[in-house]
Scaffold this motif. Structure first.
Motif, short mmCIF file in Angstrom:
data_model
loop_
_atom_site.label_atom_id
_atom_site.label_comp_id
_atom_site.label_asym_id
_atom_site.label_seq_id
_atom_site.Cartn_x
_atom_site.Cartn_y
_atom_site.Cartn_z
N VAL A 40 70.13 163.45 69.17
CA VAL A 40 69.37 161.71 67.72
C VAL A 40 68.14 160.83 68.92
O VAL A 40 67.56 160.21 68.76
CB VAL A 40 70.09 161.64 66.88
CG1 VAL A 40 71.20 161.07 67.89
CG2 VAL A 40 69.58 160.78 65.99
N ARG A 76 60.39 154.96 57.40
CA ARG A 76 60.63 155.01 58.84
C ARG A 76 62.20 154.47 58.03
O ARG A 76 62.91 154.19 57.75
CB ARG A 76 60.70 154.08 60.34
CG ARG A 76 59.14 154.59 60.77
CD ARG A 76 58.56 152.86 61.01
NE ARG A 76 59.44 153.21 62.86
CZ ARG A 76 59.49 152.39 64.08
NH1 ARG A 76 58.56 151.82 63.88
NH2 ARG A 76 59.87 152.20 64.99
N SER A 77 63.54 155.29 59.44
CA SER A 77 64.73 155.00 59.20
C SER A 77 65.98 155.05 60.57
O SER A 77 65.14 155.96 61.18
CB SER A 77 64.84 156.49 58.05
OG SER A 77 66.52 156.13 57.24
N HIS A 78 66.92 154.81 60.21
CA HIS A 78 67.60 154.97 61.18
C HIS A 78 68.53 156.11 60.65
O HIS A 78 68.70 156.88 59.61
CB HIS A 78 68.61 153.98 61.38
CG HIS A 78 67.77 152.53 61.98
ND1 HIS A 78 67.82 152.37 63.28
CD2 HIS A 78 67.33 151.29 61.19
CE1 HIS A 78 67.15 151.51 63.04
NE2 HIS A 78 67.53 150.89 61.85
N TYR A 79 69.18 156.85 61.48
CA TYR A 79 69.93 158.66 60.99
C TYR A 79 70.83 158.13 61.94
O TYR A 79 71.22 157.94 63.52
CB TYR A 79 69.13 159.59 62.35
CG TYR A 79 70.28 160.55 61.38
CD1 TYR A 79 69.90 161.19 60.05
CD2 TYR A 79 70.65 161.43 62.33
CE1 TYR A 79 70.42 162.66 59.91
CE2 TYR A 79 71.81 162.29 62.07
CZ TYR A 79 71.64 162.64 60.70
OH TYR A 79 71.80 164.23 59.91
N PHE A 87 62.89 164.37 61.47
CA PHE A 87 62.54 163.71 62.85
C PHE A 87 61.25 164.17 63.63
O PHE A 87 61.10 164.84 63.87
CB PHE A 87 63.39 164.32 64.20
CG PHE A 87 64.74 163.92 63.18
CD1 PHE A 87 66.03 162.92 63.70
CD2 PHE A 87 64.99 165.07 62.43
CE1 PHE A 87 66.30 162.86 62.59
CE2 PHE A 87 66.45 164.41 61.46
CZ PHE A 87 67.04 163.55 61.63
N ARG A 103 62.11 159.08 56.49
CA ARG A 103 62.94 159.53 55.71
C ARG A 103 61.24 160.16 54.59
O ARG A 103 60.39 159.11 54.85
CB ARG A 103 63.49 158.82 54.75
CG ARG A 103 64.85 158.15 54.70
CD ARG A 103 65.80 158.78 54.75
NE ARG A 103 66.67 159.74 53.55
CZ ARG A 103 67.34 160.22 53.16
NH1 ARG A 103 68.02 161.24 54.77
NH2 ARG A 103 68.04 160.30 51.98
N HIS A 109 62.94 159.54 66.73
CA HIS A 109 62.45 158.73 66.27
C HIS A 109 62.65 159.57 64.12
O HIS A 109 62.53 160.47 64.06
CB HIS A 109 60.82 158.42 65.96
CG HIS A 109 60.74 157.96 66.41
ND1 HIS A 109 61.30 156.36 67.73
CD2 HIS A 109 59.71 158.20 67.82
CE1 HIS A 109 60.71 156.51 68.86
NE2 HIS A 109 59.94 157.28 68.81
N ALA A 110 63.23 158.69 63.48
CA ALA A 110 64.13 159.76 61.98
C ALA A 110 62.75 158.72 60.92
O ALA A 110 62.50 157.51 61.01
CB ALA A 110 65.38 158.93 62.17
N GLY A 146 73.99 160.37 61.07
CA GLY A 146 74.85 161.23 61.33
C GLY A 146 75.33 162.01 62.34
O GLY A 146 74.50 161.79 63.87
N ARG A 178 66.78 171.00 61.21
CA ARG A 178 66.74 170.05 60.50
C ARG A 178 65.00 169.89 60.68
O ARG A 178 64.22 171.04 60.59
CB ARG A 178 66.56 169.12 62.12
CG ARG A 178 66.16 169.04 63.60
CD ARG A 178 66.17 167.77 64.70
NE ARG A 178 65.72 168.13 65.10
CZ ARG A 178 66.45 167.82 66.13
NH1 ARG A 178 67.93 168.23 66.41
NH2 ARG A 178 65.35 168.66 67.58
N TYR A 238 65.81 163.82 56.18
CA TYR A 238 65.17 163.45 56.81
C TYR A 238 64.48 164.35 57.90
O TYR A 238 64.12 165.59 57.63
CB TYR A 238 66.33 163.05 57.85
CG TYR A 238 67.05 162.10 57.41
CD1 TYR A 238 66.70 160.69 58.06
CD2 TYR A 238 68.04 162.05 56.75
CE1 TYR A 238 67.88 159.46 57.45
CE2 TYR A 238 69.13 161.11 56.58
CZ TYR A 238 68.60 159.81 56.98
OH TYR A 238 69.51 158.49 56.47
#
Length: 135
Positions: free
Chosen positions: A63, A52-55, A84, A70, A67-68, A57, A122, A82
């Motif tokens: 966004v 899990r990650s934050h994005y 999504f 990696r 959910h983002a 950009g 994306r 990434y």
């Protein structure tokens, strides 16, 4: 000459040792890496490393609806990107319950490239087929 390391899954069965040839050929042929380089490619299923990650950009207008994660190749030099997952998707709740912050996972996933109107392409996480590489 440079040598490339490829992960191989071998499982002992009643019939003897078995190699997961689907995983081996994907790693050997660098299918995930080729997918990441080509936004015109169709969807595909891949063995990846995921967390899990934050994005942060500013190139994704929706966004807040995503959910983002990696996603990374298990093969050096470990290309990553990434992926999504729509918060409204049928998969969202079960994926978030299973994939905790700060932990890494090795799922078998279905991914596709999407290009929203007036936006950059994306990678979208369509679904988690299996939560581990093992069959």
């Amino acid at each position: 000459s440079s040598r490339r390391m490829i992960p191989v899954s071998v499982e002992e069965t009643a019939e003897g040792y078995r190699v997961d040839w689907a995983a081996f050929t994907q790693f050997h042929d660098a299918k995930f890496e080729k997918f990441l380089r080509d936004p015109n490619s169709s969807r595909g299923v891949f063995y990846v490393q995921m967390r899990r990650s934050h994005y942060f950009g500013n190139d994704i207008s929706d966004v807040d609806e995503l959910h983002a994660f990696r996603i990374q190749s298990p093969i050096a030099p470990y290309p990553d990107a990434y992926a999504f997952l729509r918060k409204s998707s049928p998969e969202a709740q079960s994926v978030l319950e299973r994939y905790r912050w700060g932990a890494g996972y090795r799922p078998f996933v279905e991914l596709r490239w999407v290009t929203p109107k007036n936006a950059e392409p994306r990678v979208e996480l369509m679904r988690v087929i299996r939560h581990t590489w093992r069959r």
